[in-house]
Design an enzyme around this catalytic site. Structure first.
Site, PDB file in Angstrom:
ATOM      1  N   GLU A  33      32.316  42.900  41.585  1.00 25.61           N
ATOM      2  CA  GLU A  33      31.034  42.628  41.133  1.00 25.61           C
ATOM      3  C   GLU A  33      30.776  42.514  39.675  1.00 25.61           C
ATOM      4  O   GLU A  33      29.760  41.877  39.342  1.00 25.61           O
ATOM      5  CB  GLU A  33      30.184  44.259  41.220  1.00 25.61           C
ATOM      6  CG  GLU A  33      29.683  44.430  42.915  1.00 25.61           C
ATOM      7  CD  GLU A  33      28.610  43.450  43.184  1.00 25.61           C
ATOM      8  OE1 GLU A  33      27.705  43.168  42.642  1.00 25.61           O
ATOM      9  OE2 GLU A  33      28.882  43.005  44.328  1.00 25.61           O
ATOM     10  N   HIS A  35      32.597  40.033  38.043  1.00 20.97           N
ATOM     11  CA  HIS A  35      32.699  38.318  38.182  1.00 20.97           C
ATOM     12  C   HIS A  35      31.473  38.067  38.763  1.00 20.97           C
ATOM     13  O   HIS A  35      30.706  37.161  38.321  1.00 20.97           O
ATOM     14  CB  HIS A  35      33.840  38.318  39.072  1.00 20.97           C
ATOM     15  CG  HIS A  35      35.257  38.491  38.657  1.00 20.97           C
ATOM     16  ND1 HIS A  35      35.968  39.465  39.319  1.00 20.97           N
ATOM     17  CD2 HIS A  35      35.985  38.092  37.783  1.00 20.97           C
ATOM     18  CE1 HIS A  35      37.143  39.539  38.762  1.00 20.97           C
ATOM     19  NE2 HIS A  35      37.096  38.719  37.785  1.00 20.97           N
ATOM     20  N   GLN A 151      38.362  38.995  23.737  1.00 17.57           N
ATOM     21  CA  GLN A 151      38.670  37.828  24.565  1.00 17.57           C
ATOM     22  C   GLN A 151      37.160  36.957  24.326  1.00 17.57           C
ATOM     23  O   GLN A 151      37.180  35.792  23.963  1.00 17.57           O
ATOM     24  CB  GLN A 151      38.443  37.909  25.841  1.00 17.57           C
ATOM     25  CG  GLN A 151      38.578  36.439  26.927  1.00 17.57           C
ATOM     26  CD  GLN A 151      39.123  36.693  28.166  1.00 17.57           C
ATOM     27  OE1 GLN A 151      40.145  36.676  28.612  1.00 17.57           O
ATOM     28  NE2 GLN A 151      37.968  37.077  29.292  1.00 17.57           N
ATOM     29  N   ARG A 185      42.765  44.610  38.390  1.00 16.58           N
ATOM     30  CA  ARG A 185      43.941  45.495  38.338  1.00 16.58           C
ATOM     31  C   ARG A 185      43.609  47.046  38.767  1.00 16.58           C
ATOM     32  O   ARG A 185      44.750  47.471  39.206  1.00 16.58           O
ATOM     33  CB  ARG A 185      44.235  45.692  36.881  1.00 16.58           C
ATOM     34  CG  ARG A 185      44.742  44.304  36.202  1.00 16.58           C
ATOM     35  CD  ARG A 185      45.255  44.400  34.736  1.00 16.58           C
ATOM     36  NE  ARG A 185      45.472  43.149  34.204  1.00 16.58           N
ATOM     37  CZ  ARG A 185      46.500  42.409  34.164  1.00 16.58           C
ATOM     38  NH1 ARG A 185      47.678  43.154  34.561  1.00 16.58           N
ATOM     39  NH2 ARG A 185      46.543  41.337  33.308  1.00 16.58           N
TER      40      ARG A 185
HETATM   41  P1  AMP Z   1      39.293  37.952  35.007  1.00 19.71           P
HETATM   42  O1  AMP Z   1      39.416  37.472  36.268  1.00 19.71           O
HETATM   43  O2  AMP Z   1      39.816  39.350  34.737  1.00 19.71           O
HETATM   44  O3  AMP Z   1      39.918  37.027  33.783  1.00 19.71           O
HETATM   45  O4  AMP Z   1      37.601  37.966  34.423  1.00 19.71           O
HETATM   46  C1  AMP Z   1      36.894  36.870  34.666  1.00 19.71           C
HETATM   47  C2  AMP Z   1      35.877  37.061  33.811  1.00 19.71           C
HETATM   48  O5  AMP Z   1      35.072  38.402  34.365  1.00 19.71           O
HETATM   49  C3  AMP Z   1      36.024  37.523  32.341  1.00 19.71           C
HETATM   50  O6  AMP Z   1      34.964  36.978  31.417  1.00 19.71           O
HETATM   51  C4  AMP Z   1      35.939  39.293  32.338  1.00 19.71           C
HETATM   52  O7  AMP Z   1      35.370  39.484  31.075  1.00 19.71           O
HETATM   53  C5  AMP Z   1      34.728  39.357  33.376  1.00 19.71           C
HETATM   54  N1  AMP Z   1      34.886  40.567  33.836  1.00 19.71           N
HETATM   55  C6  AMP Z   1      35.908  41.074  34.416  1.00 19.71           C
HETATM   56  N2  AMP Z   1      35.613  42.352  34.779  1.00 19.71           N
HETATM   57  C7  AMP Z   1      34.320  42.656  34.471  1.00 19.71           C
HETATM   58  C8  AMP Z   1      33.377  43.919  34.497  1.00 19.71           C
HETATM   59  N3  AMP Z   1      33.697  45.014  34.821  1.00 19.71           N
HETATM   60  N4  AMP Z   1      32.040  43.533  34.042  1.00 19.71           N
HETATM   61  C9  AMP Z   1      31.575  42.527  33.408  1.00 19.71           C
HETATM   62  N5  AMP Z   1      32.550  41.097  33.443  1.00 19.71           N
HETATM   63  C10 AMP Z   1      33.710  41.396  33.794  1.00 19.71           C
END
Ligand code: AMP
Length: 279
Positions: A33, A35, A151, A185
């Site tokens: 959710e 993403h 990030q 993760r």
């Molecule tokens: P990742 O797939 O972990 O590289 O994350 C892709 C994008 O989704 C990044 O901009 C993350 O900061 C964002 N993201 C990951 N987890 C969350 C979350 N729980 N709430 C909001 N955005 C998230």
């Protein structure tokens, strides 16, 4: 929804209607959710939405961590289709990094502390892949999560410094019902570790509580977070931080705003979370 691995296919689709606006969401897949909240925001603010799913090898410094990163592209694609996404890039690693590849992007000061110190080479890998993704999609807007606070700061710095003509939109952290920040993760946590993993959020809330009671000594907030993490017997603290929200330097005394952040291991699974406090 169009799904491609090759760059010319993505470019052709992106420029098929040159006057429409594109919002772009980079991900490493195993979508949740968090993403999808970025995708929905992109949907609201743009005519078309592009997403990338790519587990970027250059941002992993532990080969075991890269191998253990959860993946399920078919599920991801059906979720993105339901959200009305227009274009998805699922490149093979050799397309992003051919054998003769030798260019990397390095951000200096804001990439050094916190995640940068704990994971050498991490932001070099992130910035490099994000710069490449921006050049492939050429979106008007891009969406990042506050979940990865540093990030977001690093990417904004890069966009400004390298003159990418892209607006960076940072979206709030989406949490499970018990407060755990959603993360791909989390799927690798054992059931007891999953239960204890709420300690990150509880530590942030406890520190925020102290702040709201008037505490402005950053070390007191750090000590509070450490105490909460230490009360979870499976948790191994990597770092706690009370830093300036944009410069990311550790604070001694909090003026009006601070970024509280922490990283905690449960076995080999490393979780991060953060919260901004403000008077
Ligand atoms: P990742 O797939 O972990 O590289 O994350 C892709 C994008 O989704 C990044 O901009 C993350 O900061 C964002 N993201 C990951 N987890 C969350 C979350 N729980 N709430 C909001 N955005 C998230």
């Amino acid at each position: 929804m169009k799904v491609f691995s090759n760059i010319p296919d993505i470019r052709r689709q992106r420029w098929a209607e040159p006057l429409v606006t594109w919002g772009f969401v980079p991900t490493m897949g195993f979508l949740h959710e968090g993403h999808l909240s970025l995708v929905r925001r992109a949907r609201q603010e743009n005519d078309r939405v592009g997403v990338s799913i790519f587990v970027n090898p250059t941002q992993f410094n532990e080969p075991g961590d890269l191998a253990a990163y959860p993946r399920d592209t078919n599920r991801d694609l059906s979720l993105l289709k339901e959200e009305g996404v227009d274009l998805v890039w699922t490149p093979d690693p050799e397309i992003v990094y051919p054998p003769d590849y030798e260019t990397f992007v390095e951000i200096e000061k804001v990439a050094r502390p916190l995640e940068g110190a704990a994971r050498p080479g991490f932001f070099r890998g992130v910035a490099t892949v994000v710069a490449k993704l921006f050049n492939v999609f050429q979106p008007q807007r891009t969406y990042f999560g506050q979940k990865d606070a540093q990030q977001a700061v690093v990417i904004k710095r890069m966009v400004k410094d390298l003159n990418f003509n892209i607006e960076v939109v940072v979206c709030p952290t989406v949490r499970e019902a018990d407060g755990l920040a959603m993360s791909s993760r989390n799927a690798n946590l054992s059931p007891p570790a999953r239960q204890q993993a709420t300690c990150l959020y509880r530590a942030l809330l406890a520190a925020k509580d102290l702040f709201e009671q008037g505490e402005r000594d950053a070390e007191e907030l750090r000590a509070k977070m450490v105490a909460v993490i230490e009360s979870a017997d499976m948790a191994r603290l990597d770092y706690v931080s009370v830093a300036h929200p944009s410069a990311l330097e550790e604070l001694t005394v909090i003026e009006d705003r601070a970024l509280l952040s922490l990283a905690v291991f449960f076995d080999t699974v490393r979780l991060i979370d953060n919260m901004v406090v403000e008077s």
